[in-house]
Design an enzyme around this catalytic site. Structure first.
Site, PDB file in Angstrom:
ATOM      1  N   ASN A   9     -10.750 -18.171 -25.333  1.00 44.16           N
ATOM      2  CA  ASN A   9      -9.662 -17.351 -25.863  1.00 44.16           C
ATOM      3  C   ASN A   9      -9.837 -17.271 -27.378  1.00 44.16           C
ATOM      4  O   ASN A   9      -9.561 -18.235 -28.089  1.00 44.16           O
ATOM      5  CB  ASN A   9      -8.322 -18.013 -25.482  1.00 44.16           C
ATOM      6  CG  ASN A   9      -7.121 -17.331 -26.117  1.00 44.16           C
ATOM      7  OD1 ASN A   9      -7.242 -16.240 -26.685  1.00 44.16           O
ATOM      8  ND2 ASN A   9      -5.965 -17.967 -26.021  1.00 44.16           N
ATOM      9  N   TRP A  10     -10.295 -16.107 -27.836  1.00 43.60           N
ATOM     10  CA  TRP A  10     -10.617 -15.968 -29.261  1.00 43.60           C
ATOM     11  C   TRP A  10      -9.382 -15.700 -30.116  1.00 43.60           C
ATOM     12  O   TRP A  10      -9.476 -15.628 -31.342  1.00 43.60           O
ATOM     13  CB  TRP A  10     -11.667 -14.864 -29.455  1.00 43.60           C
ATOM     14  CG  TRP A  10     -12.989 -15.156 -28.785  1.00 43.60           C
ATOM     15  CD1 TRP A  10     -13.367 -16.331 -28.185  1.00 43.60           C
ATOM     16  CD2 TRP A  10     -14.112 -14.269 -28.649  1.00 43.60           C
ATOM     17  NE1 TRP A  10     -14.644 -16.230 -27.696  1.00 43.60           N
ATOM     18  CE2 TRP A  10     -15.135 -14.981 -27.967  1.00 43.60           C
ATOM     19  CE3 TRP A  10     -14.359 -12.950 -29.035  1.00 43.60           C
ATOM     20  CZ2 TRP A  10     -16.368 -14.401 -27.661  1.00 43.60           C
ATOM     21  CZ3 TRP A  10     -15.592 -12.378 -28.738  1.00 43.60           C
ATOM     22  CH2 TRP A  10     -16.580 -13.095 -28.060  1.00 43.60           C
ATOM     23  N   LYS A  11      -8.261 -15.479 -29.478  1.00 45.53           N
ATOM     24  CA  LYS A  11      -6.987 -15.231 -30.188  1.00 45.53           C
ATOM     25  C   LYS A  11      -7.176 -14.133 -31.247  1.00 45.53           C
ATOM     26  O   LYS A  11      -7.946 -13.193 -31.024  1.00 45.53           O
ATOM     27  CB  LYS A  11      -6.449 -16.543 -30.773  1.00 45.53           C
ATOM     28  CG  LYS A  11      -6.359 -17.643 -29.708  1.00 45.53           C
ATOM     29  CD  LYS A  11      -5.612 -18.858 -30.150  1.00 45.53           C
ATOM     30  CE  LYS A  11      -5.637 -19.890 -29.017  1.00 45.53           C
ATOM     31  NZ  LYS A  11      -4.885 -21.092 -29.326  1.00 45.53           N
ATOM     32  N   HIS A  95       0.732 -17.396 -22.293  1.00 45.92           N
ATOM     33  CA  HIS A  95       0.176 -18.352 -23.260  1.00 45.92           C
ATOM     34  C   HIS A  95       1.301 -18.875 -24.150  1.00 45.92           C
ATOM     35  O   HIS A  95       2.220 -18.138 -24.503  1.00 45.92           O
ATOM     36  CB  HIS A  95      -0.902 -17.670 -24.106  1.00 45.92           C
ATOM     37  CG  HIS A  95      -1.666 -18.653 -24.931  1.00 45.92           C
ATOM     38  ND1 HIS A  95      -1.183 -19.138 -26.121  1.00 45.92           N
ATOM     39  CD2 HIS A  95      -2.840 -19.290 -24.713  1.00 45.92           C
ATOM     40  CE1 HIS A  95      -2.042 -20.024 -26.602  1.00 45.92           C
ATOM     41  NE2 HIS A  95      -3.061 -20.127 -25.772  1.00 45.92           N
ATOM     42  N   GLU A  97       1.570 -19.445 -27.172  1.00 48.46           N
ATOM     43  CA  GLU A  97       1.852 -18.730 -28.428  1.00 48.46           C
ATOM     44  C   GLU A  97       2.713 -17.498 -28.172  1.00 48.46           C
ATOM     45  O   GLU A  97       3.525 -17.106 -29.008  1.00 48.46           O
ATOM     46  CB  GLU A  97       0.523 -18.372 -29.117  1.00 48.46           C
ATOM     47  CG  GLU A  97      -0.098 -19.614 -29.745  1.00 48.46           C
ATOM     48  CD  GLU A  97      -1.619 -19.663 -29.703  1.00 48.46           C
ATOM     49  OE1 GLU A  97      -2.256 -18.606 -29.584  1.00 48.46           O
ATOM     50  OE2 GLU A  97      -2.157 -20.794 -29.792  1.00 48.46           O
ATOM     51  N   GLU A 169      -1.719 -25.862 -20.058  1.00 48.53           N
ATOM     52  CA  GLU A 169      -1.979 -26.103 -21.474  1.00 48.53           C
ATOM     53  C   GLU A 169      -0.765 -26.774 -22.106  1.00 48.53           C
ATOM     54  O   GLU A 169       0.206 -26.091 -22.466  1.00 48.53           O
ATOM     55  CB  GLU A 169      -2.242 -24.771 -22.191  1.00 48.53           C
ATOM     56  CG  GLU A 169      -3.439 -24.014 -21.655  1.00 48.53           C
ATOM     57  CD  GLU A 169      -3.992 -23.053 -22.696  1.00 48.53           C
ATOM     58  OE1 GLU A 169      -5.132 -23.235 -23.105  1.00 48.53           O
ATOM     59  OE2 GLU A 169      -3.257 -22.145 -23.114  1.00 48.53           O
ATOM     60  N   GLY A 175      -4.619 -26.513 -30.304  1.00 40.54           N
ATOM     61  CA  GLY A 175      -4.974 -26.373 -31.707  1.00 40.54           C
ATOM     62  C   GLY A 175      -4.631 -27.583 -32.555  1.00 40.54           C
ATOM     63  O   GLY A 175      -4.656 -27.526 -33.773  1.00 40.54           O
ATOM     64  N   SER A 215      -7.282 -28.157 -27.098  1.00 39.18           N
ATOM     65  CA  SER A 215      -8.265 -28.942 -27.860  1.00 39.18           C
ATOM     66  C   SER A 215      -9.479 -29.370 -27.038  1.00 39.18           C
ATOM     67  O   SER A 215      -9.995 -30.472 -27.212  1.00 39.18           O
ATOM     68  CB  SER A 215      -7.583 -30.152 -28.518  1.00 39.18           C
ATOM     69  OG  SER A 215      -6.612 -29.706 -29.455  1.00 39.18           O
ATOM     70  N   GLY A 236      -9.808 -22.580 -26.856  1.00 43.35           N
ATOM     71  CA  GLY A 236      -9.444 -21.777 -28.027  1.00 43.35           C
ATOM     72  C   GLY A 236     -10.447 -21.995 -29.139  1.00 43.35           C
ATOM     73  O   GLY A 236     -11.548 -21.435 -29.130  1.00 43.35           O
ATOM     74  N   GLY A 237     -10.110 -22.848 -30.094  1.00 46.76           N
ATOM     75  CA  GLY A 237     -10.926 -23.054 -31.294  1.00 46.76           C
ATOM     76  C   GLY A 237     -12.406 -23.248 -31.023  1.00 46.76           C
ATOM     77  O   GLY A 237     -13.258 -22.632 -31.689  1.00 46.76           O
TER      78      GLY A 237
HETATM   79  P1  PGA Z   1      -7.348 -24.793 -28.491  1.00 52.04           P
HETATM   80  O1  PGA Z   1      -6.508 -23.592 -27.820  1.00 52.04           O
HETATM   81  O2  PGA Z   1      -8.559 -25.025 -27.631  1.00 52.04           O
HETATM   82  O3  PGA Z   1      -7.698 -24.303 -29.868  1.00 52.04           O
HETATM   83  O4  PGA Z   1      -6.456 -25.985 -28.516  1.00 52.04           O
HETATM   84  C1  PGA Z   1      -6.412 -23.483 -26.428  1.00 52.04           C
HETATM   85  C2  PGA Z   1      -5.623 -22.256 -26.073  1.00 52.04           C
HETATM   86  O5  PGA Z   1      -4.685 -21.897 -26.796  1.00 52.04           O
HETATM   87  O6  PGA Z   1      -5.895 -21.599 -25.040  1.00 52.04           O
END
Ligand code: PGA
Length: 264
Positions: A9-11, A95, A97, A169, A175, A215, A236-237
Site C-alpha cells: 500500500n503506497w498510500k 483502512h 487512515e 491491522e 507506521g 510495520s 505500507g512503509g
Molecule cells: P505500515 O502501514 O506497514 O507502514 O505500518 C501498513 C498499512 O497501513 O497498511
C-alpha cells in the site's frame, strides 16, 4: 490451501514517476514461480502508469479507495466500474487512515464493500483496534463489530468467488515501528476466522485469506507468516523500497513452502 497475498500500500507517498520506477523494479526483480500472490496499491491517479509497468507480470493492481455509488453526480469520486476498466483487481476498504483521519463509518464501508463486490472485484477489508481499545480489552469486540458491519449483506457467493480478503491491522502498529507479535496477531486472526465461520460457515471461512498489516518489514515477515491463520501481509512503509518488498515476498515463498510441507 490459502495462497499468501502480499500487497504493498503506497498510500500518498510517491509521485507518478517514482511509482512507475518502483513498479518497473518490482516487475524486473520479483521472484518468478513464487507461490505468493503479489499486488501493488498506488495512488488512484497513478494506477494507469503502474499498470503499464506490471503488464505481463503476475503482479496485480489494487486501488486505495472507491466510491460507494455506481455512477452519477459525486464530484471527485471514482467508481468500482472505473477501477475495473483500468485493470484493478483489489480495492482497499476500511483502512484505518480512512476510518480515523477521513472519518469513514462502518455503514459507509459496508456500502463500499458491496460496491466492490457487485463489480466483480475483490475487497481487502481492513479492520483493527486502537491502542486504547487493546488496553481496555476491547480488541475482539471492536474487530467483531467491524467485521459484522462491513460484511452485512455480502452474500456467500462473494466468499466462494474469493472476492473477500480481510486485513487485520492494529491501528497502534501502523507506521509506528511497533508490530503485533506473531502470537498477538494469530490470536486476532483466529478470532476473525471464527467470526467469518459464524457468518459463512466454517468451511467457507477456511478459504478466506486474512492478511496482517502494521510495520511489516522483511525482518519480521517470515515469522508472522508461520502463523496458521496469517495468509499474507499488507505492507505500507516497507513496500516503498523494492528490496524490502522483494525481501518480504521471498519470506512468503519460504514460509509458503514450510506451510505446504506442514499441511501436506
Ligand atoms: P505500515 O502501514 O506497514 O507502514 O505500518 C501498513 C498499512 O497501513 O497498511
Amino acid at each position: 490451501m490459502r495462497k499468501f497475498l502480499i500487497a504493498g500500500n503506497w498510500k500518498m507517498n510517491l509521485t507518478g514517476a517514482e511509482s512507475a520506477r518502483l513498479a518497473r523494479e518490482l516487475a524486473a526483480q520479483l521472484p518468478s514461480g513464487c507461490p505468493a500472490e503479489t499486488a501493488v496499491i498506488p495512488a488512484l491517479v497513478h494506477l494507469q502508469a503502474v499498470r503499464r509497468e506490471i503488464a505481463d507480470t503476475p503482479i496485480k493492481l489494487g486501488a486505495q479507495n472507491v466510491c460507494w455509488e455506481k455512477k452519477g453526480a459525486f464530484t471527485g469520486e471514482v467508481s468500482a466500474a472505473m477501477l475495473k476498466e483500468i485493470g484493478v483487481a483489489f480495492v482497499l476498504v476500511g483502512h484505518s487512515e480512512r476510518r480515523h483521519i477521513i472519518g469513514e463509518t462502518d455503514p459507509l464501508l459496508n456500502k463500499k464493500t458491496r460496491a466492490v463486490i457487485d463489480e466483480g472485484l475483490t475487497v481487502i477489508l481492513c479492520v483493527g483496534e486502537r491502542l486504547e481499545e487493546r488496553q481496555g480489552n476491547q480488541t475482539m469486540a471492536v474487530i467483531g463489530r467491524q467485521i459484522n458491519a462491513s460484511l452485512a449483506g455480502v452474500a456467500p457467493q462473494a466468499v466462494a468467488k474469493e472476492q473477500v480478503v480481510i486485513a487485520y491491522e492494529p491501528v497502534w502498529a501502523i507506521g509506528t515501528g511497533l508490530t503485533a507479535t506473531p502470537r498477538q496477531a494469530q490470536e486476532v486472526h483466529a478470532f476473525i476466522r471464527a467470526r467469518l465461520g459464524e457468518l459463512y460457515g466454517p468451511e467457507a471461512a477456511e478459504t478466506i485469506r486474512i492478511q496482517y498489516g502494521g510495520s511489516v518489514k522483511k525482518a519480521n515477515a517470515g515469522e508472522l507468516l508461520t502463523q496458521p491463520d496469517i495468509d499474507g501481509l499488507l505492507v505500507g512503509g516497507a513496500s516503498l523500497a523494492a528490496d524490502e518488498f522483494i525481501g518480504i515476498v521471498q519470506a512468503a515463498r519460504t514460509a509458503g513452502t514450510d506451510r505446504a510441507v506442514a499441511i501436506g
